[in-house]
Design an enzyme around this catalytic site. Structure first.
Site, PDB file in Angstrom:
ATOM      1  N   GLU A 327      35.280  43.770  69.603  1.00 54.02           N
ATOM      2  CA  GLU A 327      34.857  44.750  68.589  1.00 54.02           C
ATOM      3  C   GLU A 327      35.704  46.025  68.624  1.00 54.02           C
ATOM      4  O   GLU A 327      35.597  46.860  67.728  1.00 54.02           O
ATOM      5  CB  GLU A 327      33.391  45.138  68.828  1.00 54.02           C
ATOM      6  CG  GLU A 327      32.379  44.028  68.529  1.00 54.02           C
ATOM      7  CD  GLU A 327      32.112  43.141  69.740  1.00 54.02           C
ATOM      8  OE1 GLU A 327      32.968  43.087  70.652  1.00 54.02           O
ATOM      9  OE2 GLU A 327      31.048  42.500  69.763  1.00 54.02           O
ATOM     10  N   LYS A 436      18.166  43.723  88.479  1.00 54.59           N
ATOM     11  CA  LYS A 436      17.100  44.724  88.497  1.00 54.59           C
ATOM     12  C   LYS A 436      16.158  44.394  89.638  1.00 54.59           C
ATOM     13  O   LYS A 436      15.308  43.521  89.525  1.00 54.59           O
ATOM     14  CB  LYS A 436      16.374  44.759  87.158  1.00 54.59           C
ATOM     15  CG  LYS A 436      17.261  45.388  86.088  1.00 54.59           C
ATOM     16  CD  LYS A 436      16.819  45.070  84.689  1.00 54.59           C
ATOM     17  CE  LYS A 436      17.983  45.257  83.737  1.00 54.59           C
ATOM     18  NZ  LYS A 436      18.234  44.117  82.873  1.00 54.59           N
TER      19      LYS A 436
HETATM   20  P1  AMP Z   1      35.432  40.291  74.812  1.00 57.04           P
HETATM   21  O1  AMP Z   1      34.887  40.814  73.551  1.00 57.04           O
HETATM   22  O2  AMP Z   1      35.284  38.811  74.967  1.00 57.04           O
HETATM   23  O3  AMP Z   1      36.828  40.727  75.028  1.00 57.04           O
HETATM   24  O4  AMP Z   1      34.568  40.884  76.004  1.00 57.04           O
HETATM   25  C1  AMP Z   1      34.347  42.256  76.131  1.00 57.04           C
HETATM   26  C2  AMP Z   1      33.633  42.543  77.408  1.00 57.04           C
HETATM   27  O5  AMP Z   1      34.460  42.253  78.524  1.00 57.04           O
HETATM   28  C3  AMP Z   1      33.286  43.997  77.596  1.00 57.04           C
HETATM   29  O6  AMP Z   1      32.111  44.346  76.897  1.00 57.04           O
HETATM   30  C4  AMP Z   1      33.113  44.083  79.100  1.00 57.04           C
HETATM   31  O7  AMP Z   1      31.847  43.629  79.507  1.00 57.04           O
HETATM   32  C5  AMP Z   1      34.146  43.126  79.596  1.00 57.04           C
HETATM   33  N1  AMP Z   1      35.347  43.854  80.002  1.00 57.04           N
HETATM   34  C6  AMP Z   1      36.485  44.046  79.308  1.00 57.04           C
HETATM   35  N2  AMP Z   1      37.378  44.731  80.038  1.00 57.04           N
HETATM   36  C7  AMP Z   1      36.794  44.996  81.232  1.00 57.04           C
HETATM   37  C8  AMP Z   1      37.192  45.685  82.424  1.00 57.04           C
HETATM   38  N3  AMP Z   1      38.393  46.216  82.550  1.00 57.04           N
HETATM   39  N4  AMP Z   1      36.299  45.771  83.429  1.00 57.04           N
HETATM   40  C9  AMP Z   1      35.072  45.220  83.338  1.00 57.04           C
HETATM   41  N5  AMP Z   1      34.643  44.551  82.253  1.00 57.04           N
HETATM   42  C10 AMP Z   1      35.490  44.444  81.202  1.00 57.04           C
END
Ligand code: AMP
Length: 545
Positions: A327, A436
């Protein structure tokens, strides 16, 4: 009073014209399925892209039509990246790691009219075809032989000339689509505009993020089918960086060979890729000449600090940690060190490199808890909200209000974060992955990072498991490096030295592998399901996500 400056539309043809006129001779290298290398240039690729644009029009593609790709990273995919949006159509990248039923759902939901498919992916597409109502299927093949009923990409391109004007388009026109890889509910479509893509390419190239220039050679390991390879193909075109595409060969030896041989300066991918690369480098230190590699961009899930430190200390390689989402196009934050940290010792610097960092230019972040907006004190947790010119304001086809978007125009990410007084953001968890326990939150990400800091551990995931007394308790699953023995007491000791006692998982279990999502992240929903009854609460209904 209005400003009196030109209202130049920010559209992808602007990037194409720049790449053609300034950077025509910069290389585009792709590894083919048979492992041979295909060498080309921006001039050639954009020439072919122009022919593809004409061919698509001849096939009847109209502005607004969705044209899908099911392809690895390679020059032809880059041709599609420029051709499809530049005729006003919408580039819809399909995720080749999804199940055929999901690909079918997504292609049908997006109403894809034409699909460009890698020949090596034909067996996958065959399981969708017949169920997707695309008018044409175009096959990208290296031998000129394509399945009956499909069109040959090369024949289409050869049948046109490159007389294509690369005219500007209205900047709010849809340029591309990507579906979220949501593990709860159906995937949702995000529709990028020419304006958002162009601004994102500019943002991705800034020093705060990549500091991209024509001196760079970029190898995106991150797939072109997932959030536009983090916008790098367009950013490289805008800044003149050469591009090296790995095709389907993503094993550590293939990637390391390509990084060394093509003298790559910048590369990007999810942590699981780099964990494999680090193990390969540790096994054969000095085998690959990576002296040109100035940064490895890591994002998609949390980059463990031990990995960041391992690359730096043992191999002199620098990780730049990014956070983003489908997004958010995806780049939202980057762990670019502030001047105050430049004089800090390496341990302090590494701690900041392991955070997700500060908002990229033109992006704003804030956190919200049940008490309202969280203070930027580095300890209060809240859900991250984000706002910016390349952040979605609605999902494709959404009807009615959606609580992912706030009334005052921010996107609710579902990530639980802390933000410190300098704006450094740290992801504590996905909201659905937080443990939690007894009314308190435990960060599974922090525990995983610590476990992956143990020299014998290859990968670790922590999930919440129902518990009669505490509601939920953490459970860790650990994959050891080859030849290392699992020692629960040692791992427990490591965690006890780092966290409050009640944070330490009640069970730490060995495993051969951790299930992964289509984007290479830990598939925690599968782990939760697998271990749901471990603490004796067998009849608890499955937790979402
Ligand atoms: P996507 O839309 O499949 O790319 O997933 C997005 C999600 O990946 C985010 O909302 C995070 O939960 C996780 N995410 C992306 N980059 C990181 C990061 N550097 N560290 C931790 N979680 C991440």
């Amino acid at each position: 009073m209005h400003g009196l400056m030109m209202d130049v539309p920010l559209s992808i043809p602007l990037i194409a014209r720049r790449a053609l006129t300034l950077y025509g001779s910069r290389p585009i290298v792709s590894r083919r399925p048979d492992r041979s290398l295909h060498r080309s240039t921006y001039h050639e690729v954009l020439g072919r892209s122009a022919r593809l644009a004409r061919a698509l029009r001849r096939l009847g593609v109209k502005p607004g039509d969705r044209v899908a790709t099911l392809a690895w990273n390679h020059a032809r995919h880059l041709e599609a990246y420029f051709a499809i949006p530049s005729i006003g159509a919408v580039l819809h990248t399909l995720n080749l790691r999804l199940h055929p039923d999901d690909i079918t759902y997504i292609a049908t939901h997006a109403e894809d009219q034409v699909v460009l498919v890698d020949k090596v992916l034909w067996p996958l597409w065959e399981q969708c075809t017949g169920r997707v109502a695309a008018r044409h299927v175009v096959v990208m093949s290296d031998d000129g032989i394509v399945p009956p009923g499909t069109l040959d990409y090369e024949t289409l391109v050869a049948g046109e000339d490159d007389g294509f004007a690369w005219d500007d388009l209205p900047e709010q026109t849809a340029a591309a689509m990507c579906y979220t890889s949501g593990t709860t509910g159906r995937p949702k479509g995000v529709v990028y505009s020419h304006r958002s893509m162009t601004l994102h390419a500019l943002g991705a190239g800034m020093v705060h993020v990549t500091g991209l220039s024509e001196r760079d050679t970029v190898l995106p390991v991150v797939p072109m089918f997932h959030v536009n390879a983090w916008g790098l193909p367009y950013a490289c075109g805008m800044f003149g960086a050469a591009q090296v595409f790995p095709g389907p060969h993503l094993d550590p030896a293939s990637l390391l060979g390509l990084l060394a041989d093509e003298r790559v300066t910048l590369t990007a991918g999810v942590p699981t890729i780099w964990l494999g690369i680090l193990q390969a480098l540790d096994a054969e230190p000095g085998r690959y000449d990576l002296s040109r590699l100035r940064a490895m961009l890591v994002g998609g899930s949390a980059a463990p600090s031990a990995m960041i430190r391992g690359f730096r200390q043992r191999h002199g390689l620098h990780v730049l940690h990014l956070w983003g989402m489908t997004e958010t196009s995806p780049i939202g934050t980057a762990a670019f060190l502030s001047p105050a940290l430049l004089d800090a010792d390496e341990t302090t610097q590494d701690a900041y490199r392991a955070k997700q960092g500060r908002a990229a230019p033109l992006v704003e972040i804030r956190g919200r808890s049940a008490q309202g907006l969280i203070p930027w004190d580095g300890t209060t947790m809240g859900e991250l909200e984000v706002r910016g010119a390349w952040v979605a304001r609605q999902y494709y086809g959404a009807d009615g209000p959606d609580d992912r978007f706030t009334a005052d125009g921010w996107f609710r990410t579902g990530d639980i974060v802390t933000i410190d007084h300098e704006g450094n953001m740290t992801i504590q968890d996905r909201a659905k992955d937080l443990v939690k326990s007894g009314g308190e939150w435990i960060s599974s990400v922090a525990l995983e990072g610590a476990l992956m800091g143990h020299p014998d551990v290859a990968e670790a995931a922590v999930v919440a498991v129902p518990h009669a007394k505490w509601d939920e308790r953490p459970l860790a699953v650990v994959v050891m490096k080859p030849g290392r023995t699992f020692d629960e007491a040692a791992l427990r000791g490591l965690l006890e030295g780092m966290f409050a006692k009640w944070w330490v998982p009640d069970a730490i279990l060995p495993a051969d592998a951790i299930p992964k999502t289509s984007a290479g992240k830990f598939l925690k929903s599968a782990l939760r399901e697998q271990h749901r009854a471990h603490y004796g609460v067998a009849d608890e209904s499955a937790r979402g996500g």
